[in-house]
Design a protein around this motif. Structure first.
Motif, PDB file in Angstrom:
ATOM      1  N   SER A 279       0.805  -1.212   0.024  1.00  0.00           N
ATOM      2  CA  SER A 279      -0.040  -0.038  -0.343  1.00  0.00           C
ATOM      3  C   SER A 279       0.825   1.269   0.199  1.00  0.00           C
ATOM      4  O   SER A 279       0.507   2.318  -0.422  1.00  0.00           O
ATOM      5  CB  SER A 279      -0.965   0.179   1.417  1.00  0.00           C
ATOM      6  N   VAL A 280       2.107   1.197   0.554  1.00  0.00           N
ATOM      7  CA  VAL A 280       3.031   2.325   0.503  1.00  0.00           C
ATOM      8  C   VAL A 280       3.608   2.529  -0.806  1.00  0.00           C
ATOM      9  O   VAL A 280       3.765   3.757  -1.217  1.00  0.00           O
ATOM     10  CB  VAL A 280       4.241   2.148   1.671  1.00  0.00           C
ATOM     11  N   VAL A 281       3.701   1.306  -1.741  1.00  0.00           N
ATOM     12  CA  VAL A 281       4.359   1.677  -2.746  1.00  0.00           C
ATOM     13  C   VAL A 281       3.413   0.930  -3.844  1.00  0.00           C
ATOM     14  O   VAL A 281       3.463  -0.152  -4.092  1.00  0.00           O
ATOM     15  CB  VAL A 281       5.756   0.888  -3.066  1.00  0.00           C
ATOM     16  N   PRO A 282       2.665   1.957  -4.381  1.00  0.00           N
ATOM     17  CA  PRO A 282       1.611   1.475  -5.381  1.00  0.00           C
ATOM     18  C   PRO A 282       2.009   0.772  -6.893  1.00  0.00           C
ATOM     19  O   PRO A 282       3.279   1.301  -6.965  1.00  0.00           O
ATOM     20  CB  PRO A 282       0.731   2.355  -5.612  1.00  0.00           C
ATOM     21  N   SER A 283       1.848  -0.268  -7.554  1.00  0.00           N
ATOM     22  CA  SER A 283       2.175  -0.482  -8.504  1.00  0.00           C
ATOM     23  C   SER A 283       1.098  -0.804  -9.431  1.00  0.00           C
ATOM     24  O   SER A 283      -0.066  -1.183  -9.009  1.00  0.00           O
ATOM     25  CB  SER A 283       2.971  -2.067  -8.302  1.00  0.00           C
ATOM     26  N   PRO A 284       1.201  -0.812 -10.655  1.00  0.00           N
ATOM     27  CA  PRO A 284      -0.190  -0.982 -11.600  1.00  0.00           C
ATOM     28  C   PRO A 284      -0.368  -2.562 -11.662  1.00  0.00           C
ATOM     29  O   PRO A 284       0.378  -3.293 -11.250  1.00  0.00           O
ATOM     30  CB  PRO A 284       0.564  -0.496 -12.999  1.00  0.00           C
ATOM     31  N   ASP A 285      -1.586  -2.821 -12.164  1.00  0.00           N
ATOM     32  CA  ASP A 285      -1.954  -4.199 -12.447  1.00  0.00           C
ATOM     33  C   ASP A 285      -0.828  -4.851 -13.529  1.00  0.00           C
ATOM     34  O   ASP A 285      -0.205  -4.140 -14.442  1.00  0.00           O
ATOM     35  CB  ASP A 285      -3.273  -4.627 -12.643  1.00  0.00           C
ATOM     36  N   ILE A 286      -1.003  -6.146 -13.571  1.00  0.00           N
ATOM     37  CA  ILE A 286      -0.023  -6.915 -14.135  1.00  0.00           C
ATOM     38  C   ILE A 286      -0.127  -6.587 -15.713  1.00  0.00           C
ATOM     39  O   ILE A 286       0.871  -6.442 -16.222  1.00  0.00           O
ATOM     40  CB  ILE A 286      -0.211  -8.493 -13.953  1.00  0.00           C
ATOM     41  N   ASP A 287      -1.263  -6.617 -16.043  1.00  0.00           N
ATOM     42  CA  ASP A 287      -1.716  -6.143 -17.752  1.00  0.00           C
ATOM     43  C   ASP A 287      -1.011  -4.936 -17.974  1.00  0.00           C
ATOM     44  O   ASP A 287      -0.457  -4.887 -18.970  1.00  0.00           O
ATOM     45  CB  ASP A 287      -3.376  -6.206 -17.809  1.00  0.00           C
ATOM     46  N   GLN A 288      -1.204  -3.837 -17.201  1.00  0.00           N
ATOM     47  CA  GLN A 288      -0.604  -2.473 -17.566  1.00  0.00           C
ATOM     48  C   GLN A 288       1.014  -2.458 -17.419  1.00  0.00           C
ATOM     49  O   GLN A 288       1.355  -2.168 -18.336  1.00  0.00           O
ATOM     50  CB  GLN A 288      -1.087  -1.496 -16.410  1.00  0.00           C
ATOM     51  N   MET A 289       1.479  -3.356 -16.561  1.00  0.00           N
ATOM     52  CA  MET A 289       2.927  -3.470 -16.507  1.00  0.00           C
ATOM     53  C   MET A 289       3.366  -4.466 -17.714  1.00  0.00           C
ATOM     54  O   MET A 289       4.379  -3.822 -18.210  1.00  0.00           O
ATOM     55  CB  MET A 289       3.506  -4.490 -15.362  1.00  0.00           C
ATOM     56  N   LEU A 290       2.788  -5.316 -18.043  1.00  0.00           N
ATOM     57  CA  LEU A 290       3.050  -6.365 -19.287  1.00  0.00           C
ATOM     58  C   LEU A 290       3.160  -5.346 -20.579  1.00  0.00           C
ATOM     59  O   LEU A 290       3.969  -5.471 -21.406  1.00  0.00           O
ATOM     60  CB  LEU A 290       2.504  -7.540 -19.538  1.00  0.00           C
ATOM     61  N   ASP A 291       2.022  -4.375 -20.765  1.00  0.00           N
ATOM     62  CA  ASP A 291       2.099  -3.276 -21.851  1.00  0.00           C
ATOM     63  C   ASP A 291       3.063  -2.472 -21.869  1.00  0.00           C
ATOM     64  O   ASP A 291       3.769  -2.216 -22.839  1.00  0.00           O
ATOM     65  CB  ASP A 291       0.429  -2.570 -21.836  1.00  0.00           C
ATOM     66  N   GLU A 292       3.316  -1.964 -20.629  1.00  0.00           N
ATOM     67  CA  GLU A 292       4.659  -1.134 -20.641  1.00  0.00           C
ATOM     68  C   GLU A 292       5.811  -1.676 -21.167  1.00  0.00           C
ATOM     69  O   GLU A 292       6.690  -1.089 -21.729  1.00  0.00           O
ATOM     70  CB  GLU A 292       4.478  -0.424 -19.085  1.00  0.00           C
ATOM     71  N   ILE A 293       6.041  -2.876 -20.704  1.00  0.00           N
ATOM     72  CA  ILE A 293       7.270  -3.692 -20.855  1.00  0.00           C
ATOM     73  C   ILE A 293       7.492  -3.967 -22.380  1.00  0.00           C
ATOM     74  O   ILE A 293       8.403  -3.714 -23.060  1.00  0.00           O
ATOM     75  CB  ILE A 293       7.523  -5.126 -20.093  1.00  0.00           C
ATOM     76  N   GLU A 294       6.371  -4.275 -23.060  1.00  0.00           N
ATOM     77  CA  GLU A 294       6.277  -4.553 -24.486  1.00  0.00           C
ATOM     78  C   GLU A 294       6.589  -3.255 -25.246  1.00  0.00           C
ATOM     79  O   GLU A 294       7.270  -3.305 -26.301  1.00  0.00           O
ATOM     80  CB  GLU A 294       4.817  -4.994 -25.124  1.00  0.00           C
ATOM     81  N   LEU A 295       6.012  -2.234 -24.871  1.00  0.00           N
ATOM     82  CA  LEU A 295       6.331  -0.773 -25.232  1.00  0.00           C
ATOM     83  C   LEU A 295       7.861  -0.763 -25.156  1.00  0.00           C
ATOM     84  O   LEU A 295       8.308  -0.016 -26.420  1.00  0.00           O
ATOM     85  CB  LEU A 295       5.346   0.371 -24.766  1.00  0.00           C
ATOM     86  N   GLY A 296       8.199  -0.873 -24.252  1.00  0.00           N
ATOM     87  CA  GLY A 296       9.732  -0.542 -23.917  1.00  0.00           C
ATOM     88  C   GLY A 296      10.659  -1.358 -25.182  1.00  0.00           C
ATOM     89  O   GLY A 296      11.686  -1.038 -25.619  1.00  0.00           O
ATOM     90  N   TYR A 297      10.236  -2.501 -25.297  1.00  0.00           N
ATOM     91  CA  TYR A 297      11.053  -3.513 -26.220  1.00  0.00           C
ATOM     92  C   TYR A 297      10.933  -2.884 -27.508  1.00  0.00           C
ATOM     93  O   TYR A 297      11.733  -3.032 -28.513  1.00  0.00           O
ATOM     94  CB  TYR A 297      10.418  -4.828 -26.370  1.00  0.00           C
ATOM     95  N   HIS A 298       9.865  -2.139 -28.128  1.00  0.00           N
ATOM     96  CA  HIS A 298       9.741  -1.705 -29.333  1.00  0.00           C
ATOM     97  C   HIS A 298      10.174  -0.044 -29.566  1.00  0.00           C
ATOM     98  O   HIS A 298      10.242   0.145 -30.568  1.00  0.00           O
ATOM     99  CB  HIS A 298       8.386  -1.867 -29.703  1.00  0.00           C
ATOM    100  N   ALA A 299      10.574   0.230 -28.489  1.00  0.00           N
ATOM    101  CA  ALA A 299      10.725   1.623 -28.486  1.00  0.00           C
ATOM    102  C   ALA A 299      12.464   1.951 -29.016  1.00  0.00           C
ATOM    103  O   ALA A 299      13.202   0.977 -28.895  1.00  0.00           O
ATOM    104  CB  ALA A 299      10.748   2.321 -27.171  1.00  0.00           C
ATOM    105  N   ASP A 300      12.733   2.849 -29.365  1.00  0.00           N
ATOM    106  CA  ASP A 300      14.178   3.514 -30.001  1.00  0.00           C
ATOM    107  C   ASP A 300      14.860   3.595 -28.493  1.00  0.00           C
ATOM    108  O   ASP A 300      14.346   4.189 -27.750  1.00  0.00           O
ATOM    109  CB  ASP A 300      14.075   4.821 -30.697  1.00  0.00           C
ATOM    110  N   PRO A 301      16.118   3.028 -28.780  1.00  0.00           N
ATOM    111  CA  PRO A 301      16.968   3.092 -27.673  1.00  0.00           C
ATOM    112  C   PRO A 301      17.194   4.720 -27.194  1.00  0.00           C
ATOM    113  O   PRO A 301      17.090   5.416 -28.416  1.00  0.00           O
ATOM    114  CB  PRO A 301      18.173   2.280 -27.911  1.00  0.00           C
ATOM    115  N   PRO A 302      17.345   4.989 -25.993  1.00  0.00           N
ATOM    116  CA  PRO A 302      17.899   6.517 -25.955  1.00  0.00           C
ATOM    117  C   PRO A 302      18.948   6.994 -26.210  1.00  0.00           C
ATOM    118  O   PRO A 302      20.000   6.163 -26.523  1.00  0.00           O
ATOM    119  CB  PRO A 302      17.731   6.667 -24.374  1.00  0.00           C
ATOM    120  N   SER A 303      19.230   8.011 -26.862  1.00  0.00           N
ATOM    121  CA  SER A 303      20.629   8.532 -27.656  1.00  0.00           C
ATOM    122  C   SER A 303      21.325   9.188 -26.488  1.00  0.00           C
ATOM    123  O   SER A 303      20.842   9.512 -25.552  1.00  0.00           O
ATOM    124  CB  SER A 303      20.407   9.673 -28.565  1.00  0.00           C
ATOM    125  N   SER A 304      22.671   9.068 -26.661  1.00  0.00           N
ATOM    126  CA  SER A 304      23.651   9.358 -25.542  1.00  0.00           C
ATOM    127  C   SER A 304      23.902  10.981 -25.647  1.00  0.00           C
ATOM    128  O   SER A 304      23.873  11.404 -26.493  1.00  0.00           O
ATOM    129  CB  SER A 304      24.912   8.507 -25.512  1.00  0.00           C
TER     130      SER A 304
END
Length: 88
Positions: A63-88
């Motif tokens: 309850s102190v450190v809220p986290s999204p539900d599992i479906d939202q987390m998985l969606d965010e992970i998938e988005l990260g796989y397809h995103a362009d890597p950050p430029s230096s």
């Protein structure tokens, strides 16, 4: 470099270990080395009580450190796989 280790056993203990080693088709020395490695690996792992205590502590903080539900987390992970890597 290898080192020699001397372990003193009574006759009955040695016979038991030799019998088990023969059953496993190992030399007595190899059987003993394997058991020592298993024991070292087991002692390096945290025991069940320690692991359960960590899980319970994490649960209390949910309850102190809220986290999204599992479906939202998985969606965010998938988005990260397809995103362009950050430029230096």
């Amino acid at each position: 470099m290898t080192k020699r280790l001397q372990v003193l056993l009574d006759d009955a203990e040695l016979r038991t270990i030799q019998r088990i080693a023969r059953r496993d088709k190992l030399t007595t020395a190899e059987w003993v080395r394997r058991r020592l490695r298993e024991g070292a690996a087991a002692s390096a792992r945290p025991d069940t009580a320690t692991r359960l205590a960590a899980i319970h502590a994490a649960y209390r903080h949910e309850s102190v450190v809220p986290s999204p539900d599992i479906d939202q987390m998985l969606d965010e992970i998938e988005l990260g796989y397809h995103a362009d890597p950050p430029s230096s």
